[in-house]
Design a protein around this motif. Structure first.
Motif, PDB file in Angstrom:
ATOM      1  N   LEU A 237       0.837  -1.207   0.000  1.00 21.52           N
ATOM      2  CA  LEU A 237       0.000   0.000   0.000  1.00 21.52           C
ATOM      3  C   LEU A 237       0.870   1.254   0.000  1.00 21.52           C
ATOM      4  O   LEU A 237       0.650   2.190  -0.787  1.00 21.52           O
ATOM      5  CB  LEU A 237      -0.923  -0.026   1.220  1.00 21.52           C
ATOM      6  CG  LEU A 237      -2.019   1.033   1.319  1.00 21.52           C
ATOM      7  CD1 LEU A 237      -3.177   0.503   2.164  1.00 21.52           C
ATOM      8  CD2 LEU A 237      -1.498   2.330   1.921  1.00 21.52           C
ATOM      9  N   CYS A 240       2.754   1.827  -3.328  1.00 23.57           N
ATOM     10  CA  CYS A 240       1.890   2.399  -4.375  1.00 23.57           C
ATOM     11  C   CYS A 240       1.750   3.911  -4.181  1.00 23.57           C
ATOM     12  O   CYS A 240       1.847   4.692  -5.139  1.00 23.57           O
ATOM     13  CB  CYS A 240       0.511   1.748  -4.332  1.00 23.57           C
ATOM     14  SG  CYS A 240       0.467   0.036  -4.928  1.00 23.57           S
ATOM     15  N   GLY A 269      -7.376  -1.979   0.400  1.00 27.93           N
ATOM     16  CA  GLY A 269      -6.548  -0.808   0.681  1.00 27.93           C
ATOM     17  C   GLY A 269      -5.436  -0.638  -0.332  1.00 27.93           C
ATOM     18  O   GLY A 269      -5.126   0.479  -0.754  1.00 27.93           O
ATOM     19  N   VAL A 270      -4.836  -1.762  -0.735  1.00 29.82           N
ATOM     20  CA  VAL A 270      -3.776  -1.725  -1.745  1.00 29.82           C
ATOM     21  C   VAL A 270      -4.358  -1.318  -3.090  1.00 29.82           C
ATOM     22  O   VAL A 270      -3.776  -0.515  -3.823  1.00 29.82           O
ATOM     23  CB  VAL A 270      -3.068  -3.093  -1.850  1.00 29.82           C
ATOM     24  CG1 VAL A 270      -2.002  -3.061  -2.946  1.00 29.82           C
ATOM     25  CG2 VAL A 270      -2.441  -3.470  -0.513  1.00 29.82           C
ATOM     26  N   SER A 273      -4.973   2.380  -3.078  1.00 25.80           N
ATOM     27  CA  SER A 273      -3.710   3.116  -3.160  1.00 25.80           C
ATOM     28  C   SER A 273      -3.149   3.081  -4.575  1.00 25.80           C
ATOM     29  O   SER A 273      -2.661   4.092  -5.094  1.00 25.80           O
ATOM     30  CB  SER A 273      -2.697   2.521  -2.174  1.00 25.80           C
ATOM     31  OG  SER A 273      -1.484   3.249  -2.171  1.00 25.80           O
TER      32      SER A 273
END
Length: 402
Positions: A237, A240, A269-270, A273
């Motif tokens: 995350l 990114c 969440g990743v 991001s």
């Protein structure tokens, strides 16, 4: 006791108690003034506390530092700062730690050359608690203390055996932002991206993010691309986000491809991001021009699935231009999908494509009949899909109401 007891009479009595021969009386008087906080920061109290920093008992000296810290900026006089500066050399490590904490609580007012120099030395203190406190204090006054000496000392702390000390150094560099983006710092952060502690790797990414374009070297971008595939989602995350902060000028085909792959990460969440980062780097025409069909297919799927993707920032005329120049049909669904969502209208008049967006009109020259037909058909197919999806959603809503 708290602030309800912060009357002139009580404060005066406690100030007198600081001079008492009994150790416990002095200590408890300090603790009481600490509980009162800023309201106890009178000239008399501060002057007496400065003198008490010379107390023979280390626990009293430590409590004095904590009391001054509790008073915050109101106690940040030249005399107090000078006294705390001297206390950084105290024989007791806990007193030195508390002096660092007090300087941190007072903020940028304490950013004198002498204090900064002492905090730099404290970053190499033999006691871990002092190193941690010094790093936190350094962070609090960072905006006025971004000197070569400070960054050099933080680089050394990045190699500290204690992960908490390393994290504190990252936090300080993060606060400094672009001011810390020296070749040496960037190189050290890149090395730290291979640290065995996942939190340390995450903090390294966060520090690089705040440095933004100033830290966008080829080596840094390559290291972050690797970090996007890290085994820990927190690192992915943060990596990114750091790539997105490098801006469109630093965007490469490899970077964009890595972020597109991250759109399919199992952690939302990743994916978010990566999507936010792509919103920035996708404005880079050269990098987007090099994308291969397989990557473009992933991009299209990612845009469709990532509902928060801000397609309005992607210029439709640029996307159409990318398709016309690359002759890559994999661009078509991306071009038409974003254009329709933006409310863009496209007409073809002989060898010109007219693009209408709000009150603006732009045109692109195209001579290939095949490219024009492909573009028109793609728009028709996308419109048809939009309509079918709308009808399906409406029918679903009606059935739900029934």
């Amino acid at each position: 006791m708290g602030q309800r007891a912060s009357t002139t009479v009580v404060i005066s009595a406690l100030t007198n108690a600081l001079r008492n021969d009994d150790l416990d009386v002095r200590k408890y008087a300090c603790a009481a003034l600490r509980a009162i906080g800023e309201k106890a920061a009178t000239n008399e109290v501060i002057s007496t506390l400065i003198n008490t920093l010379q107390d023979e008992d280390c626990s009293v000296r430590q409590t004095v530092c904590k009391t001054l810290g509790a008073m915050g900026e109101k106690a940040a006089t030249n005399e107090v700062i000078s006294a705390l500066f001297n206390t950084l050399q105290d024989a007791d490590s806990y007193v030195r730690q508390s002096a660092c904490d007090a300087l941190r609580a007072m903020g940028e007012k304490t950013a004198t050359n002498e204090v900064i120099s002492s905090l730099i030395n404290a970053l190499q203190d033999e006691h871990l608690n002092v190193r941690r406190a010094a790093c936190k204090a350094r962070r609090a006054i960072s905006q006025k203390a971004a000197t070569n000496e400070v960054t050099s000392s933080l680089i050394i702390t990045l190699r500290d055996e204690d992960p908490v000390a390393r994290k504190s150094a990252f936090a300080a560099l993060k606060t400094m932002g672009e001011k810390a983006a020296t070749i040496e710092v960037i190189s050290s952060l890149i090395t730290t991206l291979r640290d065995e502690d996942s939190d340390v790797r995450k903090y390294a990414c966060a520090a690089l993010e705040t440095m933004g374009e100033a830290a966008a070297t080829n080596e840094m971008i390559s290291a972050l691309i690797i970090a996007v595939r890290d085994e820990h989602f927190g690192v992915r995350l943060a990596a990114c986000a750091a790539l997105g902060a490098t801006g469109e000028k630093a965007a490469t085909n490899e970077m964009v491809s890595a972020l597109i792959n991250a759109l399919q990460d199992k952690y939302i969440g990743v994916r978010k991001s990566a999507g936010k980062a792509l919103e920035r780097v996708m404005c880079s025409y050269p990098a987007m021009k090099e994308l291969v069909p397989q990557t473009l297919q992933k991009l299209y799927s990612g845009i469709r699935e990532f509902f928060n993707f801000e397609v309005s920032i992607l210029p439709s005329n640029q996307l159409i231009k990318l398709y016309l120049e690359t002759k890559n049909d994999a661009w078509l669904p991306i071009v038409t999908y974003t254009a329709l969502l933006q409310g863009v209208a496209v007409t073809i008049i002989e060898d010109k494509i007219m693009i209408y967006h709000m009150s603006e009109v732009s045109e692109l020259n195209v001579s290939s009949r095949e490219l024009k037909e492909n573009l028109v058909n793609s728009f028709k197919n996308q419109q048809k899909e939009f309509l079918e999806n709308f009808i399906a959603l409406r029918e679903t809503g009606i059935k739900t109401l029934e």
